[in-house]
Design a protein around this motif. Structure first.
Motif, short mmCIF file in Angstrom:
data_model
loop_
_atom_site.label_atom_id
_atom_site.label_comp_id
_atom_site.label_asym_id
_atom_site.label_seq_id
_atom_site.Cartn_x
_atom_site.Cartn_y
_atom_site.Cartn_z
N UNK A 89 0.84 -1.17 0.00
CA UNK A 89 0.00 0.00 0.00
C UNK A 89 0.89 1.23 0.00
N UNK A 90 0.52 2.21 -0.79
CA UNK A 90 1.31 3.43 -0.87
C UNK A 90 0.38 4.63 -0.77
N UNK A 91 0.54 5.38 0.30
CA UNK A 91 -0.28 6.58 0.51
C UNK A 91 0.42 7.80 -0.04
N UNK A 127 -0.15 12.68 10.59
CA UNK A 127 0.33 11.76 9.56
C UNK A 127 -0.82 10.79 9.28
N UNK A 128 -1.21 10.72 8.02
CA UNK A 128 -2.31 9.85 7.61
C UNK A 128 -1.74 8.60 6.94
N UNK A 129 -2.27 7.45 7.34
CA UNK A 129 -1.83 6.17 6.79
C UNK A 129 -3.04 5.35 6.36
N UNK A 130 -2.84 4.51 5.36
CA UNK A 130 -3.91 3.60 4.95
C UNK A 130 -3.53 2.17 5.33
N UNK A 131 -4.55 1.38 5.59
CA UNK A 131 -4.36 -0.01 5.98
C UNK A 131 -5.45 -0.85 5.33
N UNK A 132 -5.15 -2.12 5.12
CA UNK A 132 -6.11 -3.00 4.47
C UNK A 132 -6.04 -4.40 5.06
N UNK A 182 -15.09 -5.95 10.90
CA UNK A 182 -14.24 -6.98 11.51
C UNK A 182 -13.12 -6.36 12.34
N UNK A 183 -12.80 -5.10 12.08
CA UNK A 183 -11.60 -4.50 12.64
C UNK A 183 -11.96 -3.24 13.40
N UNK A 184 -11.81 -3.28 14.71
CA UNK A 184 -12.17 -2.12 15.53
C UNK A 184 -10.95 -1.33 15.95
N UNK A 185 -9.76 -1.92 15.84
CA UNK A 185 -8.54 -1.25 16.25
C UNK A 185 -7.50 -1.30 15.12
N UNK A 186 -6.63 -0.30 15.11
CA UNK A 186 -5.62 -0.22 14.05
C UNK A 186 -4.72 -1.44 14.02
N UNK A 187 -4.37 -1.96 15.20
CA UNK A 187 -3.42 -3.07 15.25
C UNK A 187 -3.98 -4.34 14.62
N UNK A 188 -5.28 -4.37 14.37
CA UNK A 188 -5.88 -5.56 13.79
C UNK A 188 -5.65 -5.66 12.28
N UNK A 189 -5.24 -4.57 11.67
CA UNK A 189 -4.96 -4.59 10.24
C UNK A 189 -3.54 -5.13 10.01
N UNK A 190 -3.41 -6.02 9.06
CA UNK A 190 -2.11 -6.63 8.79
C UNK A 190 -1.27 -5.87 7.77
N UNK A 191 -1.91 -5.08 6.93
CA UNK A 191 -1.21 -4.46 5.81
C UNK A 191 -1.30 -2.94 5.90
N UNK A 192 -0.14 -2.30 5.89
CA UNK A 192 -0.08 -0.85 6.05
C UNK A 192 0.79 -0.21 4.98
#
Length: 125
Positions: A4-6, A93-98, A105-115
């Motif tokens: 992913x590229x923001x 700083x803005x980041x995207x995650x997937x 399914x995902x309530x917290x940032x740490x639950x996303x595997x891909x950043x």
């Protein structure tokens, strides 16, 4: 290999607009939830918005509701965050995650595997 590229951050005056882009490769966007997060200096990372490609549903933090719009372009495998009526408190700083499935399914940032890497947004008063 998921990547992913923001991009799209910058310096803007209060009341202005920016559009962030999250270019995604390595998986089919149709199967994934993509979220935008932000982190200001000295503050915890917070979720800003999320889009679920499975059903097209979107979610927004209360602080950005009505000002920010998340969207996706499947042809370009890119998710956008249109930010209008920007305020100094949007500076971060803005980041995207997937990750696979639905935003719910995902309530917290740490639950996303891909950043992706972050992009700086600075709003001057």
């Amino acid at each position: 290999d998921v990547q992913l590229q923001a991009s799209g951050g910058g310096l803007v005056q209060a009341g202005g607009s920016l559009r962030l882009s999250c270019a995604i490769s390595g998986f089919d966007l149709d199967d994934y939830a993509v979220g935008w997060f932000r982190q200001a200096p000295g503050k915890e990372r917070e979720g800003v918005s999320c889009i679920s490609r499975i059903d097209g549903s979107t979610t927004y933090a209360d602080s950005v509701q009505g000002r920010f719009t998340i969207s996706s372009d499947n042809a370009k495998n890119t998710v956008y965050l249109q930010m209008n009526s920007l305020k100094p408190e949007d500076t971060a700083v803005y980041s995207c995650a997937a990750d696979f499935g639905h935003c719910s399914y995902y309530s917290e940032a740490y639950e996303y595997d891909n950043w992706g890497q972050g992009t700086q947004v600075t709003v001057s008063s």
